[in-house]
Design a protein around this motif. Structure first.
Motif, short mmCIF file in Angstrom:
data_model
loop_
_atom_site.label_atom_id
_atom_site.label_comp_id
_atom_site.label_asym_id
_atom_site.label_seq_id
_atom_site.Cartn_x
_atom_site.Cartn_y
_atom_site.Cartn_z
N LYS A 1 39.68 42.88 32.22
CA LYS A 1 38.39 43.37 32.69
C LYS A 1 38.40 44.88 32.94
CE LYS A 1 34.35 41.26 33.60
NZ LYS A 1 33.43 42.39 33.69
N SER B 1 36.96 39.54 43.19
CA SER B 1 37.82 40.65 42.81
C SER B 1 37.68 41.80 43.80
CB SER B 1 37.46 41.15 41.40
OG SER B 1 38.10 42.37 41.13
N TYR C 1 35.18 38.02 38.61
CA TYR C 1 35.58 37.85 37.23
C TYR C 1 35.31 36.42 36.79
CZ TYR C 1 38.48 42.10 37.78
OH TYR C 1 38.95 43.36 38.00
#
Length: 249
Positions: free
Chosen positions: A35, A158, A164
């Motif tokens: 990510k 997160s 996420y």
């Protein structure tokens, strides 16, 4: 000298965004984390280093990351590994020095195992091989397991921003690419590992396990005792650049 950019066309209409500094080889290739994207502090520091030193450098965004196309939820370790190998084939002449952060450390290992002749050395920052199986899966709470069973996706909180999305497909695919289960990770190239002692995401013992499993004799593990996961402080960046300087020489 300047950095140019473009898109690498991939099967199914996907497009990988990339930026490249032309210069002396071996080409340093940045492999970002889960990510994350190629605009981060460490990736930019390497671009500045390459421009100042006249070195070849490539950074890119995986499918579903940053400026690249695709839905992050459709990403898997298989797909991101293929992205890295496609970048090596299309944008790198000769040997490469793979610089992988977190998940990028795992992808770097997988790429080096697939194309050993292309990899001169690796520099890994908080490498997270097998993280889906060994680090992520054990921490999924009961409600997350229920979400995965029912919907195929769990929104993992997160510290770095929005939750996420963790998919069942990612977890199942990741298990197929485990490298720490074997007694030896068949990578002979020199490897430098930088690991924070206060990393909440990748325990230092996990990164050390990789260092001990690597086949090659030229492996150096550096524990930054007060370092976090990102290792993006000025002193951490200095260590990273010093390791890359050593790797390209």
């Amino acid at each position: 000298m300047s950095e140019r950019s473009g898109f690498l066309e991939r099967p199914g209409g996907a497009r990988l965004a990339w930026r490249k500094v032309d210069g002396r080889g071996p080409t340093v290739v940045w492999l970002g984390g889960f990510k994350s994207d190629m605009a981060g502090t460490k990736a930019q520091a390497l671009a500045d280093w390459a421009l100042a030193r006249g070195r070849a450098y490539v950074r890119f965004d995986y499918f579903g990351h940053g400026e690249s196309s695709g839905d992050f939820r459709d990403g898997t370790i298989t797909r991101w590994r293929e992205d890295a190998l496609a970048v090596l084939d299309a944008l790198v002449d000769g040997e490469a020095v793979l610089v992988g952060s977190s998940m990028g450390g795992w992808i770097a290992c997988l790429a080096a195992m697939a194309a050993p002749a292309r990899v001169k050395a690796m520099v890994l920052v908080a490498p997270a091989p097998d993280f889906t199986e060994k680090l992520m899966k054990p921490e999924i709470p009961p409600e997350g397991l229920a979400d995965l069973a029912r919907d195929g996706v769990w929104l993992r909180p997160s510290e770095y921003g929005e939750p996420y999305p963790i998919t069942r497909a990612l977890l199942e695919d990741g298990a197929r690419w485990s490298i720490l289960e074997a007694q030896e990770v068949p990578i002979a190239a020199p490897v430098r590992i930088l690991q924070g002692g206060e990393d909440p995401d990748v325990p230092w013992a996990h990164a050390l396990q990789l260092a001990q499993a690597l086949k090659g004799p030229d492996v150096v593990f550096t524990l930054v005792r007060d370092g976090d996961h990102r290792l993006s402080r000025p002193q951490d960046i200095a260590r990273l650049l010093a390791a890359v300087d050593e790797a390209v020489s």
